[in-house]
Design a protein around this motif. Structure first.
Motif, PDB file in Angstrom:
ATOM      1  N   GLY A   1       0.794  -1.220   0.000  1.00  0.00           N
ATOM      2  CA  GLY A   1       0.000   0.000   0.000  1.00  0.00           C
ATOM      3  C   GLY A   1       0.829   1.275   0.000  1.00  0.00           C
ATOM      4  N   THR A   2       2.150   1.152  -0.008  1.00  0.00           N
ATOM      5  CA  THR A   2       3.012   2.331  -0.030  1.00  0.00           C
ATOM      6  C   THR A   2       3.642   2.488  -1.409  1.00  0.00           C
ATOM      7  OG1 THR A   2       5.055   1.179   0.609  1.00  0.00           O
ATOM      8  CG2 THR A   2       3.619   1.933   2.407  1.00  0.00           C
ATOM      9  N   ASP A   3       3.876   3.719  -1.804  1.00  0.00           N
ATOM     10  CA  ASP A   3       4.557   3.959  -3.075  1.00  0.00           C
ATOM     11  C   ASP A   3       6.012   3.494  -3.007  1.00  0.00           C
ATOM     12  OD1 ASP A   3       2.327   5.050  -4.298  1.00  0.00           O
ATOM     13  OD2 ASP A   3       2.840   7.100  -3.722  1.00  0.00           O
ATOM     14  N   GLN A   4       6.643   3.716  -1.859  1.00  0.00           N
ATOM     15  CA  GLN A   4       8.067   3.427  -1.693  1.00  0.00           C
ATOM     16  C   GLN A   4       8.383   1.937  -1.831  1.00  0.00           C
ATOM     17  OE1 GLN A   4       9.642   4.672   2.082  1.00  0.00           O
ATOM     18  NE2 GLN A   4      11.744   4.218   1.525  1.00  0.00           N
ATOM     19  N   HIS A   5       7.477   1.071  -1.373  1.00  0.00           N
ATOM     20  CA  HIS A   5       7.768  -0.370  -1.338  1.00  0.00           C
ATOM     21  C   HIS A   5       6.804  -1.202  -2.182  1.00  0.00           C
ATOM     22  CE1 HIS A   5      10.642   0.580   1.757  1.00  0.00           C
ATOM     23  NE2 HIS A   5       9.697   1.174   2.447  1.00  0.00           N
ATOM     24  N   ARG A   6       6.081  -0.559  -3.056  1.00  0.00           N
ATOM     25  CA  ARG A   6       5.060  -1.243  -3.857  1.00  0.00           C
ATOM     26  C   ARG A   6       5.634  -2.396  -4.687  1.00  0.00           C
ATOM     27  NH1 ARG A   6       0.321   0.744  -4.565  1.00  0.00           N
ATOM     28  NH2 ARG A   6       1.020   2.859  -4.166  1.00  0.00           N
ATOM     29  N   THR A   7       6.889  -2.264  -5.118  1.00  0.00           N
ATOM     30  CA  THR A   7       7.480  -3.300  -5.982  1.00  0.00           C
ATOM     31  C   THR A   7       8.636  -4.058  -5.328  1.00  0.00           C
ATOM     32  OG1 THR A   7       8.969  -1.696  -7.006  1.00  0.00           O
ATOM     33  CG2 THR A   7       6.826  -2.037  -8.080  1.00  0.00           C
ATOM     34  N   THR A   8       8.913  -3.780  -4.055  1.00  0.00           N
ATOM     35  CA  THR A   8       9.981  -4.507  -3.361  1.00  0.00           C
ATOM     36  C   THR A   8       9.627  -5.996  -3.295  1.00  0.00           C
ATOM     37  OG1 THR A   8      10.440  -2.561  -2.000  1.00  0.00           O
ATOM     38  CG2 THR A   8      11.307  -4.663  -1.216  1.00  0.00           C
ATOM     39  N   PRO A   9      10.505  -6.883  -3.727  1.00  0.00           N
ATOM     40  CA  PRO A   9      10.205  -8.314  -3.646  1.00  0.00           C
ATOM     41  C   PRO A   9       9.986  -8.755  -2.193  1.00  0.00           C
ATOM     42  CG  PRO A   9      12.119  -7.926  -5.047  1.00  0.00           C
ATOM     43  CD  PRO A   9      11.808  -6.625  -4.356  1.00  0.00           C
ATOM     44  N   ILE A  10       8.968  -9.588  -1.992  1.00  0.00           N
ATOM     45  CA  ILE A  10       8.648 -10.116  -0.662  1.00  0.00           C
ATOM     46  C   ILE A  10       8.597 -11.634  -0.738  1.00  0.00           C
ATOM     47  CG2 ILE A  10       6.966 -10.231   1.213  1.00  0.00           C
ATOM     48  CD1 ILE A  10       5.961  -7.457   0.331  1.00  0.00           C
ATOM     49  N   LEU A  11       9.475 -12.285   0.028  1.00  0.00           N
ATOM     50  CA  LEU A  11       9.458 -13.741   0.150  1.00  0.00           C
ATOM     51  C   LEU A  11       8.818 -14.118   1.475  1.00  0.00           C
ATOM     52  CD1 LEU A  11      13.038 -14.758  -1.044  1.00  0.00           C
ATOM     53  CD2 LEU A  11      10.901 -14.839  -2.338  1.00  0.00           C
ATOM     54  N   VAL A  12       7.851 -15.003   1.430  1.00  0.00           N
ATOM     55  CA  VAL A  12       7.235 -15.534   2.642  1.00  0.00           C
ATOM     56  C   VAL A  12       8.054 -16.745   3.072  1.00  0.00           C
ATOM     57  CG1 VAL A  12       5.175 -16.604   3.611  1.00  0.00           C
ATOM     58  CG2 VAL A  12       4.948 -14.695   1.997  1.00  0.00           C
ATOM     59  N   LEU A  13       8.482 -16.746   4.335  1.00  0.00           N
ATOM     60  CA  LEU A  13       9.244 -17.853   4.918  1.00  0.00           C
ATOM     61  C   LEU A  13       8.463 -18.327   6.131  1.00  0.00           C
ATOM     62  CD1 LEU A  13      11.881 -19.537   4.882  1.00  0.00           C
ATOM     63  CD2 LEU A  13      12.894 -17.765   6.319  1.00  0.00           C
ATOM     64  N   THR A  14       7.792 -19.458   6.009  1.00  0.00           N
ATOM     65  CA  THR A  14       6.818 -19.876   7.014  1.00  0.00           C
ATOM     66  C   THR A  14       6.744 -21.395   7.145  1.00  0.00           C
ATOM     67  OG1 THR A  14       4.466 -19.652   7.642  1.00  0.00           O
ATOM     68  CG2 THR A  14       4.959 -19.847   5.299  1.00  0.00           C
ATOM     69  N   THR A  15       6.137 -21.851   8.230  1.00  0.00           N
ATOM     70  CA  THR A  15       5.887 -23.279   8.397  1.00  0.00           C
ATOM     71  C   THR A  15       4.630 -23.708   7.651  1.00  0.00           C
ATOM     72  OG1 THR A  15       4.637 -22.871  10.430  1.00  0.00           O
ATOM     73  CG2 THR A  15       6.985 -23.384  10.667  1.00  0.00           C
ATOM     74  N   GLU A  16       3.842 -22.761   7.213  1.00  0.00           N
ATOM     75  CA  GLU A  16       2.584 -23.051   6.518  1.00  0.00           C
ATOM     76  C   GLU A  16       2.861 -23.541   5.100  1.00  0.00           C
ATOM     77  OE1 GLU A  16      -0.218 -23.006   8.038  1.00  0.00           O
ATOM     78  OE2 GLU A  16       0.308 -21.840   9.813  1.00  0.00           O
ATOM     79  N   ALA A  17       2.082 -24.535   4.668  1.00  0.00           N
ATOM     80  CA  ALA A  17       2.274 -25.066   3.319  1.00  0.00           C
ATOM     81  C   ALA A  17       0.961 -25.191   2.543  1.00  0.00           C
ATOM     82  CB  ALA A  17       2.958 -26.428   3.384  1.00  0.00           C
ATOM     83  N   ALA A  18      -0.148 -24.769   3.142  1.00  0.00           N
ATOM     84  CA  ALA A  18      -1.452 -24.930   2.498  1.00  0.00           C
ATOM     85  C   ALA A  18      -1.550 -24.085   1.226  1.00  0.00           C
ATOM     86  CB  ALA A  18      -2.560 -24.537   3.469  1.00  0.00           C
ATOM     87  N   PRO A  19      -2.010 -24.700   0.128  1.00  0.00           N
ATOM     88  CA  PRO A  19      -2.121 -23.965  -1.133  1.00  0.00           C
ATOM     89  C   PRO A  19      -2.969 -22.694  -1.031  1.00  0.00           C
ATOM     90  CG  PRO A  19      -2.439 -26.316  -1.505  1.00  0.00           C
ATOM     91  CD  PRO A  19      -2.389 -26.113  -0.020  1.00  0.00           C
ATOM     92  N   GLN A  20      -4.046 -22.724  -0.237  1.00  0.00           N
ATOM     93  CA  GLN A  20      -4.904 -21.544  -0.143  1.00  0.00           C
ATOM     94  C   GLN A  20      -4.184 -20.386   0.553  1.00  0.00           C
ATOM     95  OE1 GLN A  20      -5.535 -24.488   1.302  1.00  0.00           O
ATOM     96  NE2 GLN A  20      -6.357 -24.260   3.367  1.00  0.00           N
ATOM     97  N   LEU A  21      -3.267 -20.689   1.467  1.00  0.00           N
ATOM     98  CA  LEU A  21      -2.487 -19.629   2.112  1.00  0.00           C
ATOM     99  C   LEU A  21      -1.447 -19.062   1.139  1.00  0.00           C
ATOM    100  CD1 LEU A  21      -1.967 -21.074   5.699  1.00  0.00           C
ATOM    101  CD2 LEU A  21      -3.637 -19.374   4.925  1.00  0.00           C
ATOM    102  N   LYS A  22      -0.847 -19.936   0.350  1.00  0.00           N
ATOM    103  CA  LYS A  22       0.096 -19.475  -0.681  1.00  0.00           C
ATOM    104  C   LYS A  22      -0.609 -18.537  -1.657  1.00  0.00           C
ATOM    105  CE  LYS A  22       3.105 -23.520  -0.815  1.00  0.00           C
ATOM    106  NZ  LYS A  22       3.646 -24.585  -1.678  1.00  0.00           N
ATOM    107  N   GLU A  23      -1.803 -18.927  -2.070  1.00  0.00           N
ATOM    108  CA  GLU A  23      -2.558 -18.101  -3.010  1.00  0.00           C
ATOM    109  C   GLU A  23      -2.955 -16.771  -2.368  1.00  0.00           C
ATOM    110  OE1 GLU A  23      -4.489 -16.796  -6.449  1.00  0.00           O
ATOM    111  OE2 GLU A  23      -2.924 -18.276  -6.093  1.00  0.00           O
ATOM    112  N   ARG A  24      -3.362 -16.817  -1.109  1.00  0.00           N
ATOM    113  CA  ARG A  24      -3.708 -15.573  -0.406  1.00  0.00           C
ATOM    114  C   ARG A  24      -2.502 -14.631  -0.350  1.00  0.00           C
ATOM    115  NH1 ARG A  24      -5.615 -15.106   5.909  1.00  0.00           N
ATOM    116  NH2 ARG A  24      -5.690 -12.829   5.948  1.00  0.00           N
ATOM    117  N   ALA A  25      -1.325 -15.174  -0.068  1.00  0.00           N
ATOM    118  CA  ALA A  25      -0.114 -14.352  -0.018  1.00  0.00           C
ATOM    119  C   ALA A  25       0.227 -13.806  -1.400  1.00  0.00           C
ATOM    120  CB  ALA A  25       1.052 -15.171   0.535  1.00  0.00           C
ATOM    121  N   ARG A  26       0.086 -14.634  -2.418  1.00  0.00           N
ATOM    122  CA  ARG A  26       0.350 -14.184  -3.787  1.00  0.00           C
ATOM    123  C   ARG A  26      -0.593 -13.052  -4.178  1.00  0.00           C
ATOM    124  NH1 ARG A  26      -1.241 -14.384  -8.709  1.00  0.00           N
ATOM    125  NH2 ARG A  26      -3.039 -15.708  -8.352  1.00  0.00           N
TER     126      ARG A  26
END
Length: 121
Positions: free
Chosen positions: A70-95
């Motif tokens: 939601g910020t102009d400054q970080h709108r395109t900064t790459p974000i990697l999720v590093l989590t114990t969660e593996a559920a496809p629906q959570l991956k899709e929500r993050a994407r």
């Protein structure tokens, strides 16, 4: 070229593991203990990439990703999720929120380094 990384995780041990995996590879690593702290740290930082957990107090990873995107400054900064969660629906929500990639804990440090180089340069 040194890449600057922000790692957001509520576990002090995991923040240390990430830092110890990335420092020898030449990364400059900043850390935050949850999404709220991550937003505060970002106010004075322009990282090449962000690593975030999903399950955190005060502001979880989904809320953090939404706030960053939601910020102009970080709108395109790459974000990697590093989590114990593996559920496809959570991956899709993050994407859908704007995450660039997803790595499941426990993780191979070399895989994290490779992913960061791929998304951040």
């Amino acid at each position: 070229m040194t890449l600057e990384i922000l790692a957001v995780d509520d576990s002090p041990t995991m923040r240390d593991v990430i830092r110890l995996a990335l420092l020898p590879e030449g990364f400059d690593v900043h850390t935050a203990e949850d999404g709220v702290h991550g937003i505060e740290v970002l106010e004075g930082l322009q990282p090449d990439a962000i690593i975030t957990d999903i399950n955190m107090p005060r502001l979880d990873g989904f809320g953090f990703i939404d706030a960053v995107r939601g910020t102009d400054q970080h709108r395109t900064t790459p974000i990697l999720v590093l989590t114990t969660e593996a559920a496809p629906q959570l991956k899709e929500r993050a994407r859908m929120a704007g995450a660039t990639g997803w790595i499941v804990k426990p993780f191979d440090p070399a895989k994290l380094v490779k992913a960061l180089h791929m998304v951040a340069g």
